[in-house]
Design an enzyme around this catalytic site. Structure first.
Site, short mmCIF file in Angstrom:
data_model
loop_
_atom_site.label_atom_id
_atom_site.label_comp_id
_atom_site.label_asym_id
_atom_site.label_seq_id
_atom_site.Cartn_x
_atom_site.Cartn_y
_atom_site.Cartn_z
N LYS A 154 0.81 0.89 10.26
CA LYS A 154 -0.62 1.08 10.54
C LYS A 154 -0.81 1.28 12.05
CE LYS A 154 -3.55 -1.39 8.03
NZ LYS A 154 -4.24 -0.48 7.13
C1 LIG Z 1 -3.73 4.51 4.80
C2 LIG Z 1 -3.67 3.29 3.95
N1 LIG Z 1 -3.05 3.37 2.75
C3 LIG Z 1 -2.97 2.31 1.94
C4 LIG Z 1 -3.51 1.10 2.28
C5 LIG Z 1 -3.39 -0.07 1.35
O1 LIG Z 1 -2.51 -1.01 1.88
P1 LIG Z 1 -2.66 -2.57 1.54
O2 LIG Z 1 -2.71 -2.66 0.06
O3 LIG Z 1 -1.44 -3.16 2.12
O4 LIG Z 1 -3.90 -3.03 2.19
C6 LIG Z 1 -4.16 0.96 3.52
C7 LIG Z 1 -4.75 -0.32 3.94
O5 LIG Z 1 -4.14 -1.11 4.59
C8 LIG Z 1 -4.23 2.08 4.38
O6 LIG Z 1 -4.83 2.00 5.57
#
Ligand SMILES: Cc1ncc(COP(=O)(O)O)c(C=O)c1O
Length: 305
Positions: A154
């Site tokens: 991220k």
């Molecule tokens: C681009 C993106 N994809 C997927 C997710 C889902 O990830 P998670 O389930 O770990 O929050 C997120 C959020 O964190 C995200 O920013």
């Protein structure tokens, strides 16, 4: 209620946690963020932080990519965060934002020769998508490939791409964008992974489809396997498969499990929430609020009893 931040190695009121305008990450997106939820269980009078360790493992692997050497272990980060949440004292659902960032007040595009720091704060936050069923569009903005910018972390700078896609979708009257890979296969939402139900199985884009390996995605795969005896196939997904899916839903810490009713003006099946999606939602919400002892390892209680 006043909130707090862990900032420059101490707990301070949130309003006092400020960085200078020359801070490197502000200019070049050289930071890694993480979003974690604390879920308030009124009956238990307890807040449960969901899969905290996994979020910090992901932030530390992002730090490795951005050449940030944080002096904290996963356990220490979990301890700081639990202490912060306790200090904040909220009795409602919260979102916890953690940030590892290039903290030197030094301009110049680079990853090297810069100090890093870590901050975390929390605030009350309800549902992210604010709809029971989302209407989505396939974005004209593609998700970048790993050889453009790593998508498995991220990285703050990466999210300008997601912001283009999200705003395009919202300004066109949709709730969320579905981004494709550079070669036109389904990747994910702007803050969520995506699942389809096809012939009783779950199908979701694989790690090589430029996705973030979501923690909610992993939770759904585990619950489908262990509780519903449903297999998940992680593979390349064509855009047209979205239109013909039996069910479709998005997963993410912010969005939880959000059913998709429509993609590009085509209803998914009859446009209602599918049976498998409903079963997964039920299990997931039970677990994140600490109401399923089998999965208590995933829930960190905040308040001492
Ligand atoms: C681009 C993106 N994809 C997927 C997710 C889902 O990830 P998670 O389930 O770990 O929050 C997120 C959020 O964190 C995200 O920013």
């Amino acid at each position: 209620m006043p909130s707090y931040a862990y900032f420059q190695k101490q707990f301070v009121p949130l309003s006092e946690a400020k960085i200078g305008i020359m801070t490197n990450c502000l200019h070049y997106g050289t930071a890694i963020f993480e979003g974690t939820r604390g879920n308030w269980n009124n009956e238990h009078q307890q807040m449960y932080i969901f899969r905290l360790k996994e979020h910090y493992k992901r932030i530390l692997s992002g730090c490795q990519l951005l050449k940030m050497d944080l002096p904290y272990s996963v356990d220490k980060l979990c301890q700081i965060t639990t202490e912060l949440a306790e200090k904040c004292g909220f009795k409602e659902n919260i979102y916890i934002r953690s940030l590892a960032y290039k903290s030197s007040e030094s301009l110049g595009v680079r990853l090297h020769d810069l100090e890093s720091d870590f901050t975390v704060f929390a605030f009350p936050w309800g549902p992210y998508l604010k709809v029971d069923k989302a209407r989505c569009s396939v974005s004209s903005w593609r998700r970048p490939a790993d050889n453009v910018i790593p998508t498995q972390a991220k990285i703050c700078g990466l999210y300008a791409n997601n912001a283009f896609a999200k705003t395009e979708a919202v300004e066109n009257g949709f709730d969320e964008a579905i981004m494709l890979t550079p070669d036109g296969h389904v990747s994910e939402g702007t803050g969520e992974n995506i699942f389809l139900v096809k012939d009783g199985k779950l199908v979701t884009p694989a790690s090589y489809n430029n996705i973030l390996m979501g923690i909610t995605r992993n939770t759904v795969i585990e619950l489908a396997k262990n509780e519903l005896n449903i297999e998940t196939v992680e593979r390349q997904v064509d855009r047209s498969e979205l239109y013909t899916a039996d069910e479709c839903f998005l997963t993410g810490t912010a969005a939880h499990i959000t059913p998709v009713a429509e993609v590009d003006y085509r209803k998914i099946a009859n446009g209602e929430i599918g049976e498998i999606t409903k079963q997964l939602q039920k299990l997931y919400f039970e677990i994140i609020y600490g109401n399923n002892s089998k999965y208590s390892d995933w829930c960190t209680p905040v308040y001492k009893k």
